[in-house]
Design a protein around this motif. Structure first.
Motif, PDB file in Angstrom:
ATOM      1  N   PRO A   1      18.771  -8.737 -42.058  1.00  0.00           N
ATOM      2  CA  PRO A   1      17.562  -9.044 -42.117  1.00  0.00           C
ATOM      3  C   PRO A   1      16.494  -7.758 -41.555  1.00  0.00           C
ATOM      4  N   ASP A   2      15.363  -7.668 -42.272  1.00  0.00           N
ATOM      5  CA  ASP A   2      14.462  -6.526 -42.327  1.00  0.00           C
ATOM      6  C   ASP A   2      14.178  -6.392 -41.085  1.00  0.00           C
ATOM      7  N   GLU A   3      13.924  -7.267 -40.001  1.00  0.00           N
ATOM      8  CA  GLU A   3      13.467  -6.909 -38.955  1.00  0.00           C
ATOM      9  C   GLU A   3      14.274  -6.122 -38.153  1.00  0.00           C
ATOM     10  N   VAL A   4      15.773  -6.263 -38.468  1.00  0.00           N
ATOM     11  CA  VAL A   4      16.841  -5.417 -37.488  1.00  0.00           C
ATOM     12  C   VAL A   4      17.354  -4.344 -38.379  1.00  0.00           C
ATOM     13  N   LYS A   5      16.711  -4.070 -39.492  1.00  0.00           N
ATOM     14  CA  LYS A   5      17.477  -2.726 -40.495  1.00  0.00           C
ATOM     15  C   LYS A   5      17.274  -1.525 -39.486  1.00  0.00           C
ATOM     16  N   ASN A   6      15.931  -1.174 -39.076  1.00  0.00           N
ATOM     17  CA  ASN A   6      15.676  -0.047 -38.358  1.00  0.00           C
ATOM     18  C   ASN A   6      16.491   0.344 -37.164  1.00  0.00           C
ATOM     19  N   GLY A   7      16.773  -0.889 -36.414  1.00  0.00           N
ATOM     20  CA  GLY A   7      17.673  -0.912 -35.309  1.00  0.00           C
ATOM     21  C   GLY A   7      19.061  -0.521 -35.410  1.00  0.00           C
ATOM     22  N   PHE A   8      19.540  -1.027 -36.777  1.00  0.00           N
ATOM     23  CA  PHE A   8      20.919  -0.532 -36.803  1.00  0.00           C
ATOM     24  C   PHE A   8      21.235   0.514 -37.399  1.00  0.00           C
ATOM     25  N   LYS A   9      20.237   1.145 -38.317  1.00  0.00           N
ATOM     26  CA  LYS A   9      19.955   2.602 -38.652  1.00  0.00           C
ATOM     27  C   LYS A   9      20.042   3.615 -37.505  1.00  0.00           C
ATOM     28  N   ASN A  10      19.228   3.241 -36.421  1.00  0.00           N
ATOM     29  CA  ASN A  10      19.192   3.870 -35.325  1.00  0.00           C
ATOM     30  C   ASN A  10      20.618   4.278 -34.541  1.00  0.00           C
ATOM     31  N   ILE A  11      21.494   3.092 -34.611  1.00  0.00           N
ATOM     32  CA  ILE A  11      22.866   3.282 -33.964  1.00  0.00           C
ATOM     33  C   ILE A  11      23.727   3.482 -34.922  1.00  0.00           C
ATOM     34  N   ASP A  12      23.704   3.883 -36.049  1.00  0.00           N
ATOM     35  CA  ASP A  12      24.837   4.244 -37.114  1.00  0.00           C
ATOM     36  C   ASP A  12      25.063   5.579 -36.687  1.00  0.00           C
ATOM     37  N   PHE A  13      26.322   6.019 -36.619  1.00  0.00           N
ATOM     38  CA  PHE A  13      26.665   7.371 -36.367  1.00  0.00           C
ATOM     39  C   PHE A  13      26.348   8.291 -37.592  1.00  0.00           C
ATOM     40  N   PHE A  14      26.599   7.821 -38.650  1.00  0.00           N
ATOM     41  CA  PHE A  14      26.327   8.880 -40.064  1.00  0.00           C
ATOM     42  C   PHE A  14      24.883   9.136 -39.980  1.00  0.00           C
ATOM     43  N   GLU A  15      24.048   8.301 -40.006  1.00  0.00           N
ATOM     44  CA  GLU A  15      22.907   8.188 -39.942  1.00  0.00           C
ATOM     45  C   GLU A  15      22.283   9.419 -38.918  1.00  0.00           C
TER      46      GLU A  15
ATOM     47  N   TYR B   1      38.546   2.570 -44.109  1.00  0.00           N
ATOM     48  CA  TYR B   1      37.320   3.408 -44.344  1.00  0.00           C
ATOM     49  C   TYR B   1      36.224   3.021 -44.100  1.00  0.00           C
ATOM     50  N   PRO B   2      35.390   3.969 -43.512  1.00  0.00           N
ATOM     51  CA  PRO B   2      34.065   3.385 -42.730  1.00  0.00           C
ATOM     52  C   PRO B   2      33.200   3.137 -43.951  1.00  0.00           C
ATOM     53  N   VAL B   3      32.196   2.287 -43.664  1.00  0.00           N
ATOM     54  CA  VAL B   3      31.086   1.811 -44.298  1.00  0.00           C
ATOM     55  C   VAL B   3      29.767   2.469 -43.705  1.00  0.00           C
ATOM     56  N   GLY B   4      29.069   3.302 -44.632  1.00  0.00           N
ATOM     57  CA  GLY B   4      27.845   3.715 -44.087  1.00  0.00           C
ATOM     58  C   GLY B   4      26.522   2.650 -44.314  1.00  0.00           C
ATOM     59  N   TYR B   5      25.559   3.074 -43.643  1.00  0.00           N
ATOM     60  CA  TYR B   5      24.364   2.276 -43.397  1.00  0.00           C
ATOM     61  C   TYR B   5      23.858   1.620 -44.974  1.00  0.00           C
ATOM     62  N   ASP B   6      23.945   2.529 -45.892  1.00  0.00           N
ATOM     63  CA  ASP B   6      23.609   2.209 -47.248  1.00  0.00           C
ATOM     64  C   ASP B   6      24.602   1.111 -47.800  1.00  0.00           C
ATOM     65  N   GLY B   7      25.754   1.000 -47.353  1.00  0.00           N
ATOM     66  CA  GLY B   7      26.653   0.086 -47.529  1.00  0.00           C
ATOM     67  C   GLY B   7      26.506  -1.333 -47.067  1.00  0.00           C
ATOM     68  N   TYR B   8      25.737  -1.445 -46.062  1.00  0.00           N
ATOM     69  CA  TYR B   8      25.564  -2.731 -45.523  1.00  0.00           C
ATOM     70  C   TYR B   8      23.990  -3.148 -45.055  1.00  0.00           C
ATOM     71  N   LYS B   9      23.154  -2.238 -45.370  1.00  0.00           N
ATOM     72  CA  LYS B   9      21.895  -2.651 -45.009  1.00  0.00           C
ATOM     73  C   LYS B   9      21.330  -3.748 -45.726  1.00  0.00           C
ATOM     74  N   ASN B  10      21.701  -3.963 -47.107  1.00  0.00           N
ATOM     75  CA  ASN B  10      20.810  -5.124 -47.746  1.00  0.00           C
ATOM     76  C   ASN B  10      21.348  -6.455 -47.134  1.00  0.00           C
ATOM     77  N   ASP B  11      22.396  -6.457 -46.285  1.00  0.00           N
ATOM     78  CA  ASP B  11      22.965  -7.703 -46.038  1.00  0.00           C
ATOM     79  C   ASP B  11      22.327  -8.070 -44.595  1.00  0.00           C
TER      80      ASP B  11
ATOM     81  N   GLY C   1      27.008   7.310 -32.291  1.00  0.00           N
ATOM     82  CA  GLY C   1      26.734   6.250 -32.797  1.00  0.00           C
ATOM     83  C   GLY C   1      27.866   5.242 -33.094  1.00  0.00           C
ATOM     84  N   LEU C   2      27.606   4.487 -33.911  1.00  0.00           N
ATOM     85  CA  LEU C   2      28.552   3.217 -34.280  1.00  0.00           C
ATOM     86  C   LEU C   2      29.058   3.414 -35.534  1.00  0.00           C
ATOM     87  N   VAL C   3      30.383   3.606 -35.804  1.00  0.00           N
ATOM     88  CA  VAL C   3      30.946   3.747 -37.103  1.00  0.00           C
ATOM     89  C   VAL C   3      31.637   2.184 -37.582  1.00  0.00           C
ATOM     90  N   TYR C   4      31.112   1.651 -38.760  1.00  0.00           N
ATOM     91  CA  TYR C   4      31.425   0.301 -38.930  1.00  0.00           C
ATOM     92  C   TYR C   4      32.743   0.408 -40.177  1.00  0.00           C
TER      93      TYR C   4
END
Length: 244
Positions: A185-199, A173-183, A213-216
């Motif tokens: 670094p702050d400097e790359v969070k926006n980059g990951f959010k921008n390529i997350d499919f569900f976002e 089952y996929p993990v949404g951005y809210d499920g991995y963003k806290n892990d 986008g990417l589904v994790y």
């Protein structure tokens, strides 16, 4: 001569009476005094633009208009001259069906693509970067949804994209951005959010041509593919070279 004229006149009058009698028997026309549009019409407290006639203390409204305001429609029987208020007939539309599927080379990766009869298409693949180069904590697939040719009246919901391995019977089952963003670094969070499919799907609106986008997933050893379901389109997409 006068008698003959009188006889002809009487015959004409009798003929006219006989010819019009059926009409007069079914409906009688007469002039009445009414008050036009003196009554406001509301449905559940909301004002509606409906013509009304007040006559002898009774308000008369157009039958078809009233039926439409309450979600009904009129069925007219010409033979019996009967107007019947009925529930609206639902139009059953045929669900989109798969017209083409298989692997295509997008230039950067090999995608498994499925196209539907309504112009909608969806594809998955794995980009050339390793999972560690993108997100060291999760595995991923790239998901692209093409809605350019889809009927604009259709509305798709956030798709379920469940990974699977048929042989082992595993589901992932996929993990949404809210499920991995806290892990991250702050400097790359926006980059990951921008390529997350569900976002990116959250930003989807009518007129957009594609969503990608990417589904994790936390892990998918021997992942074979995913099942896709957005409420309108359902299909299976594969990550290895086999078409089912």
């Amino acid at each position: 001569m006068k008698k003959k004229s009188k006889y002809v006149l009487i015959c004409v009058l009798i003929f006219m009476f006989i010819a019009t009698t059926p009409v007069l028997a079914n409906s009688i026309a007469k002039s009445i005094d009414v008050i036009f549009n003196s009554v406001k019409v509301q449905v559940n407290g909301e004002n509606k633009n409906v013509d009304s006639i007040l006559y002898n203390g009774t308000t008369y409204l157009p039958m078809r208009k009233v039926a439409e305001l309450v979600g009904k429609e009129i069925e007219w029987n010409q033979e019996t001259k009967t107007a019947n208020i009925i529930d609206k007939k639902t139009v059953t539309t045929k669900s989109p069906y798969i017209v083409e599927q298989g692997f295509i080379n997008s230039g950067t990766t090999t995608m498994y693509n499925v196209k539907f009869s309504d112009g909608f298409a969806v594809g998955i693949g794995v980009p050339k970067q390793t999972a560690q180069e993108i997100n060291p904590l999760f595995e991923f697939v790239q998901l692209i949804v093409n809605v350019k040719e889809m009927n604009s009246a259709d509305t798709i919901t956030t798709p379920n994209v469940v990974g699977f391995n048929e042989y082992l019977g595993y589901k992932y089952y996929p993990v949404g951005y809210d499920g991995y963003k806290n892990d991250l670094p702050d400097e790359v969070k926006n980059g990951f959010k921008n390529i997350d499919f569900f976002e990116n799907f959250k930003l989807y609106k009518n007129g957009d041509t594609s969503i990608k986008g990417l589904v994790y997933y936390e892990s998918f050893p021997l992942l074979e593919g995913i099942t896709y379901d957005d409420g309108v389109h359902k299909c299976t997409l594969y990550l290895e070279d086999k078409v089912r």
